[in-house]
Design a protein around this motif. Structure first.
Motif, short mmCIF file in Angstrom:
data_model
loop_
_atom_site.label_atom_id
_atom_site.label_comp_id
_atom_site.label_asym_id
_atom_site.label_seq_id
_atom_site.Cartn_x
_atom_site.Cartn_y
_atom_site.Cartn_z
N MET A 152 17.24 -7.50 -8.68
CA MET A 152 15.75 -8.20 -8.56
C MET A 152 14.54 -7.07 -8.54
O MET A 152 14.84 -6.35 -7.52
CB MET A 152 15.33 -9.13 -7.36
N VAL A 153 13.67 -7.06 -9.38
CA VAL A 153 12.74 -5.99 -9.20
C VAL A 153 11.90 -6.19 -8.07
O VAL A 153 11.64 -7.28 -7.85
CB VAL A 153 11.79 -6.02 -10.39
N GLU A 154 11.51 -5.27 -7.26
CA GLU A 154 10.62 -5.36 -6.22
C GLU A 154 9.20 -5.49 -6.51
O GLU A 154 8.52 -4.68 -7.26
CB GLU A 154 10.95 -4.36 -5.15
N ARG A 155 8.69 -6.65 -5.88
CA ARG A 155 7.37 -6.63 -6.20
C ARG A 155 6.39 -5.97 -5.45
O ARG A 155 6.71 -5.75 -4.06
CB ARG A 155 6.78 -8.19 -6.16
N PRO A 156 5.01 -5.53 -5.55
CA PRO A 156 4.33 -4.67 -5.06
C PRO A 156 3.75 -5.13 -3.69
O PRO A 156 3.30 -6.42 -3.58
CB PRO A 156 3.31 -4.10 -5.60
N THR A 157 3.54 -4.36 -2.54
CA THR A 157 2.71 -4.79 -1.44
C THR A 157 1.41 -3.79 -1.42
O THR A 157 1.57 -2.69 -1.86
CB THR A 157 3.46 -4.64 -0.23
N LEU A 158 0.58 -4.27 -1.00
CA LEU A 158 -0.91 -3.59 -0.86
C LEU A 158 -1.67 -3.76 0.45
O LEU A 158 -1.50 -4.86 1.15
CB LEU A 158 -2.03 -4.01 -1.92
N THR A 159 -2.13 -2.57 1.11
CA THR A 159 -2.84 -2.50 2.31
C THR A 159 -4.00 -2.19 2.31
O THR A 159 -4.62 -1.42 1.45
CB THR A 159 -2.03 -1.81 3.27
N THR A 160 -4.95 -2.84 3.25
CA THR A 160 -6.48 -2.52 3.26
C THR A 160 -6.48 -2.44 4.69
O THR A 160 -5.68 -2.76 5.57
CB THR A 160 -7.39 -3.66 2.66
N PRO A 161 -7.76 -2.04 5.27
CA PRO A 161 -7.96 -1.82 6.73
C PRO A 161 -7.72 -3.08 7.49
O PRO A 161 -7.22 -3.04 8.55
CB PRO A 161 -9.54 -1.69 6.63
N ARG A 162 -7.81 -4.19 6.87
CA ARG A 162 -7.48 -5.35 7.80
C ARG A 162 -6.51 -6.34 7.14
O ARG A 162 -6.07 -7.50 7.86
CB ARG A 162 -8.95 -6.46 7.98
N LEU A 163 -5.87 -6.13 5.96
CA LEU A 163 -5.05 -7.15 5.34
C LEU A 163 -3.93 -6.34 4.80
O LEU A 163 -3.81 -5.11 4.49
CB LEU A 163 -5.85 -7.57 4.30
N ARG A 164 -2.79 -7.25 4.62
CA ARG A 164 -1.86 -6.89 4.07
C ARG A 164 -1.51 -7.74 2.76
O ARG A 164 -1.42 -9.18 3.08
CB ARG A 164 -0.43 -6.70 4.97
N LEU A 165 -1.50 -7.25 1.50
CA LEU A 165 -1.22 -8.26 0.39
C LEU A 165 0.44 -7.93 0.27
O LEU A 165 0.63 -7.01 -0.41
CB LEU A 165 -2.08 -7.85 -0.78
N ARG A 166 1.07 -9.16 0.20
CA ARG A 166 2.63 -8.88 0.13
C ARG A 166 3.02 -10.12 -0.86
O ARG A 166 2.24 -11.09 -1.01
CB ARG A 166 3.38 -8.99 1.43
N PRO A 167 4.28 -9.96 -1.33
CA PRO A 167 4.76 -11.25 -2.32
C PRO A 167 4.96 -12.18 -1.51
O PRO A 167 4.88 -12.25 -0.22
CB PRO A 167 6.01 -10.68 -2.65
N PHE A 168 4.60 -13.40 -1.85
CA PHE A 168 4.87 -14.80 -1.20
C PHE A 168 6.37 -15.09 -1.31
O PHE A 168 7.27 -14.57 -1.78
CB PHE A 168 4.27 -15.98 -2.17
#
Ligand SMILES: CC(C)(COP(=O)(O)OP(=O)(O)OC[C@H]1O[C@@H](n2cnc3c(N)ncnc32)[C@H](O)[C@@H]1OP(=O)(O)O)[C@@H](O)C(=O)NCCC(=O)NCCS
Length: 187
Positions: free
Chosen positions: A1-17
């Motif tokens: 399975m291909v790993e989906r990206p995670t992004l980080t910002t100063p207050r947030l973490r955007l991760r796969p559901f």
């Protein structure tokens, strides 16, 4: 399975559901105000929809058709919303879409998440154009698009019928050249 990206910002973490988010998604996206501002989210929000939607993300990512992130607060990990890109790779463009749960509105979370996703779209996906559309009755979303550096390209008059009433769609976009210009200014 291909790993989906995670992004980080100063207050947030955007991760796969993940499947475990289904209940929170149904609870947050199930509020009438979320369906009212979006084109595709139904109200009432049916059982099983969140799970099926989350399940679709991996295949969509692997096919290059889209990326969806759970918007979560750091450090607690609380789920506050969703954001994603629907990709048209042939034309080098993608549509940005998002919702933030009602209890978390007006804290600039949509804008902060949107900036990270636009960075990803241009820098990682190599897109040429990122666009977004909002209902005329939803000016807060238009404000988010403005804060993301997008330009208003036009109003599609009475383009959709939402809950028995025709409404306009406002079209915003940012091009790679414009994005690159803002990056040079910030350098
Ligand atoms: C639209 C939405 C994503 C905004 O999320 P958010 O995290 O509250 O957004 P932000 O805090 O980053 O920015 C909201 C901006 O809209 C402004 N705003 C709020 N209500 C407004 C209104 N009625 N008219 C104009 N602007 C409004 C806020 O003041 C803020 O602008 P500012 O920072 O200049 O003061 C959220 O309300 C939502 O999920 N709504 C339902 C689903 C939806 O509309 N999704 C988008 C579909 S296109």
């Amino acid at each position: 399975m291909v790993e989906r990206p995670t992004l980080t910002t100063p207050r947030l973490r955007l991760r796969p559901f993940c499947e475990a988010d289904s209940r929170d998604v149904q609870c947050l996206a199930g509020e009438k105000e979320i369906a009212a501002g979006t084109l595709l989210i139904p109200h009432p929000y049916p059982d099983g929809l969140a799970r099926a939607w989350i399940k679709s993300h991996q295949q969509s990512y692997e096919r290059g058709e889209g990326v969806v992130w759970a918007v979560t607060l750091e450090p607690a990990g609380t789920l506050v919303g969703a954001i994603g890109l629907t990709i048209d790779s042939e034309n080098g463009r993608a549509e940005l879409g998002y919702w933030i749960g009602r209890p978390y509105w007006s804290r600039s979370y949509a804008t902060e998440a949107g900036k990270a996703v636009i960075d990803y779209g241009f820098n990682v996906l190599g897109l040429n154009r990122i666009y977004a559309r909002h209902l005329g009755r939803n000016p807060a979303s238009g404000r988010v698009m403005q804060k993301l550096g997008m330009s208003l390209e036009g109003r599609l008059r009475q383009d959709v019928k939402k809950w028995g009433r025709f409404d306009d769609l406002e079209l915003y976009a940012i091009l790679r050249t414009e994005y690159d210009g803002t990056q040079d200014e910030n350098a």
